[in-house]
Design a protein around this motif. Sequence first.
Motif, PDB file in Angstrom:
ATOM      1  N   UNK A  91     -13.187  28.142 -34.422  1.00  0.00           N
ATOM      2  CA  UNK A  91     -12.142  26.894 -33.696  1.00  0.00           C
ATOM      3  C   UNK A  91     -10.705  26.961 -34.281  1.00  0.00           C
ATOM      4  N   UNK A 105     -24.139  17.722 -26.491  1.00  0.00           N
ATOM      5  CA  UNK A 105     -24.830  16.741 -28.279  1.00  0.00           C
ATOM      6  C   UNK A 105     -25.907  15.937 -26.542  1.00  0.00           C
ATOM      7  N   UNK A 107     -27.713  13.403 -26.812  1.00  0.00           N
ATOM      8  CA  UNK A 107     -27.499  11.831 -26.993  1.00  0.00           C
ATOM      9  C   UNK A 107     -26.096  11.490 -27.215  1.00  0.00           C
ATOM     10  N   UNK A 108     -24.817  12.022 -27.451  1.00  0.00           N
ATOM     11  CA  UNK A 108     -23.381  11.788 -27.210  1.00  0.00           C
ATOM     12  C   UNK A 108     -23.334  11.212 -25.616  1.00  0.00           C
ATOM     13  N   UNK A 112     -17.720  11.814 -25.891  1.00  0.00           N
ATOM     14  CA  UNK A 112     -17.823  11.937 -27.310  1.00  0.00           C
ATOM     15  C   UNK A 112     -17.603  12.964 -27.702  1.00  0.00           C
ATOM     16  N   UNK A 115     -14.473  14.557 -27.385  1.00  0.00           N
ATOM     17  CA  UNK A 115     -13.690  14.795 -28.569  1.00  0.00           C
ATOM     18  C   UNK A 115     -14.643  15.591 -29.828  1.00  0.00           C
ATOM     19  N   UNK A 116     -15.787  15.504 -29.567  1.00  0.00           N
ATOM     20  CA  UNK A 116     -16.147  16.891 -30.452  1.00  0.00           C
ATOM     21  C   UNK A 116     -15.466  18.323 -30.363  1.00  0.00           C
ATOM     22  N   UNK A 119     -12.788  18.328 -32.370  1.00  0.00           N
ATOM     23  CA  UNK A 119     -12.939  17.854 -33.403  1.00  0.00           C
ATOM     24  C   UNK A 119     -11.820  18.297 -34.886  1.00  0.00           C
ATOM     25  N   UNK A 120     -11.838  19.690 -34.630  1.00  0.00           N
ATOM     26  CA  UNK A 120     -10.723  19.793 -35.800  1.00  0.00           C
ATOM     27  C   UNK A 120      -9.079  20.005 -36.137  1.00  0.00           C
ATOM     28  N   UNK A 122      -5.781  17.391 -35.105  1.00  0.00           N
ATOM     29  CA  UNK A 122      -4.885  17.246 -35.400  1.00  0.00           C
ATOM     30  C   UNK A 122      -3.764  17.034 -34.487  1.00  0.00           C
ATOM     31  N   UNK A 148     -24.651   9.068 -20.832  1.00  0.00           N
ATOM     32  CA  UNK A 148     -24.638  10.003 -22.345  1.00  0.00           C
ATOM     33  C   UNK A 148     -24.959  11.123 -21.923  1.00  0.00           C
ATOM     34  N   UNK A 164     -16.035  21.310 -22.994  1.00  0.00           N
ATOM     35  CA  UNK A 164     -15.495  20.605 -24.769  1.00  0.00           C
ATOM     36  C   UNK A 164     -15.300  22.304 -25.133  1.00  0.00           C
ATOM     37  N   UNK A 168     -11.150  22.615 -27.430  1.00  0.00           N
ATOM     38  CA  UNK A 168     -10.718  22.821 -29.199  1.00  0.00           C
ATOM     39  C   UNK A 168      -9.332  23.480 -28.762  1.00  0.00           C
TER      40      UNK A 168
ATOM     41  N   UNK B 225     -15.093  10.104 -36.264  1.00  0.00           N
ATOM     42  CA  UNK B 225     -14.676  11.626 -36.661  1.00  0.00           C
ATOM     43  C   UNK B 225     -15.898  11.972 -37.054  1.00  0.00           C
ATOM     44  N   UNK B 228     -19.399  11.097 -36.022  1.00  0.00           N
ATOM     45  CA  UNK B 228     -20.066  11.724 -34.693  1.00  0.00           C
ATOM     46  C   UNK B 228     -19.989  13.601 -35.462  1.00  0.00           C
ATOM     47  N   UNK B 231     -24.013  12.581 -36.112  1.00  0.00           N
ATOM     48  CA  UNK B 231     -24.406  13.193 -34.930  1.00  0.00           C
ATOM     49  C   UNK B 231     -25.255  14.603 -34.317  1.00  0.00           C
ATOM     50  N   UNK B 235     -27.745  16.733 -33.713  1.00  0.00           N
ATOM     51  CA  UNK B 235     -29.179  17.272 -31.767  1.00  0.00           C
ATOM     52  C   UNK B 235     -28.602  18.312 -32.335  1.00  0.00           C
ATOM     53  N   UNK B 243     -17.697  24.039 -31.924  1.00  0.00           N
ATOM     54  CA  UNK B 243     -16.719  22.366 -32.467  1.00  0.00           C
ATOM     55  C   UNK B 243     -16.138  22.375 -33.680  1.00  0.00           C
TER      56      UNK B 243
END
Lengths: 251, 354
Positions: A91, A105, A107-108, A112, A115-116, A119-120, A122, A148, A164, A168, B225, B228, B231, B235, B243
Amino acid sequence: MTAPTFDAARPTSDSAVVLRMTDVHSYYGNIHALQGISFEVRAGEIVTLLGANGAGKTTTLKTIHGLIHARKGRIEFEGRDITSMPAHEHVGVGIGQSPEGRRIFSRMTVLENLQMGAYTRRDTSTLHEDYRRVFELFPRLEERRDQSGGTLSGGEQQMLAIGRALMTRPKLLLLDEPSMGLSPILVEQIFAIIQDINRQGTTILLVEQNALMALGVADRGYVLQTGRIVRSGEASALLQDEEVRKAYLGG
Amino acid sequence: MTSATAARRPFAAIPWRAPLVAAFALVIAYFVILVGVLADPSQHLTFVGAIPQAQAQFINAVTIGAIYALIALGYTMVYGIIELINFAHGEIFMCGSFVSWWLLTTLGFSGAISDPLLLIGVLILAFAVSMLVMGIVGVVIERLAYRRLRNAPRLAPLITAIGVSFILQNIVFVAISNSIVTTPQIIPNTVLTFGPVTVGLINLFTIVLAVGLMVALHLFISRTRLGRAMRSTAIDREAAQLMGVDINTTIALTFFIGSALAGAAGVVQGLYFGITVFNIGFQAGLKAFTAAVLGGIGNTTGAALGGFVIGFLEVISSVWGQGRWSEAVVFGMLVLVLVFRPTGILGQQLGDRA
Ligand SMILES: Nc1ncnc2c1ncn2[C@@H]1O[C@H](COP(=O)(O)OP(=O)(O)OP(=O)(O)O)[C@@H](O)[C@H]1O
Ligand SMILES: [Mg+2]
């Protein structure tokens, strides 16, 4: 992170190559899934990878992403050797993937999941812009942002998987069968969006079963058969190719 | 899948039902304890005379439940992320109690500390040290014993976990003591009165601490973060890597947090019961495991809930049977849950928001 190699100083004619695979071999245990694959993807292109079930398309994408490490051969991204780079660092160099089967995902929430994707990252200043962009491409996701992931329809999950991956901020986007399981109308939509994403500056490597649609949007294509590339060329030429027509386009 | 689960448990769909059910269960538990105390043939208590005892037992149940809940969280977190029942986790709790014993006795404490400032300082130190040490031990165990077996058949890491548990027990057995060790109870034996309710300071401290840690954990898992990342790894490990999540670090973090919570439970064990012993982790671990299964293994909210349920079961069965039946009841419960509702009360979810 690997130190820059001499490849970084290659001639400029080559600098347009984003991804270069050279004689890549991959295995699952002792199953020889990729048997010496070589191809390249240039900046701004949509390149499609076609082939029957089990040809090695997904394995190719997993190998590029470091989920499987090539046992032989070389993978370069923007001139840099990434053959043995750990999966989670891809990534960071600019490779994003929407994997086969969506793999969101469950269950997210939708938000979220996005947001994953970030994730990396900044660079919080451009982050907002990218959420906007994803929600513009896929308004459905915005309507369902707190729902969800597992409760989304198949098509919505595909949108989420692509969204998603876009979060990235990839230079190269790997898409594994984005049309799988979608209604014809949704397939049209997804392909239009893929072209949109490409026009906005992202290079795309597209794996598809739907060869007709894929060749319709792609610049170039490669045909895989049991772990080897057996055909390659301009998308328009492949569309006319007798063998390709017989094997993948139904005559 | 989620909607099907929601349909099977209509309570989950209606948010205000949960606290109502909990309150109702607590009231029933109280009366069951009260009747048990009244029925005790050795005491011949009047109804009024039984109330203070029932109250004390009720609070005892919550306190013990808090300890089980803290341990159960580690079981459930580790299961959630790598599907391993970490049988060495009970030993982490045991080692935590010894770390705190070692620290307090080395500092020269043997009994209650009356200076409140000093007491608070020493408590913070004891919890910080035990949680940090046990967190690191958990990470080291994962690195040395479990990581290589991550893709092995599931029996392999399970047996390894049992092996690790024996190793930890034997280290303490050989290096520290082969019998019961008295731990300094530095919290004064003070009883606080709130209207008609009296609560021991140690009980209040334990409950507030445990609930505080659980809320912090919940917020961490659901809002941050790194939460997440945990989680998502639970999963779908491969998708998480796509990711940019470093799953080794994330799994290590999970072991750190779970083990630190067990370390905290170990400190409480010493403070509340005043003793510890090298094999204390076995039964405590098994009961906390029961709590985790009861709540739905993999589900942090469920583990906390399960811990309190086990606390009550244990106290109720000891009040009714003068202690002889408490183990049988708790483990009978485990069997019943595994047979009739293997996904537990709340189902299998890491970082569930229900
Ligand atoms: N995890 C695995 N273990 C063993 N063999 C595997 C594994 N994954 C894939 N293979 C084998 O590797 C070969 C290539 O599989 P791959 O998934 O790359 O095919 P594909 O071209 O993506 O097919 P499809 O169009 O069906 O998705 C197949 O023969 C498959 O059986
Ligand atoms: Mg595939």
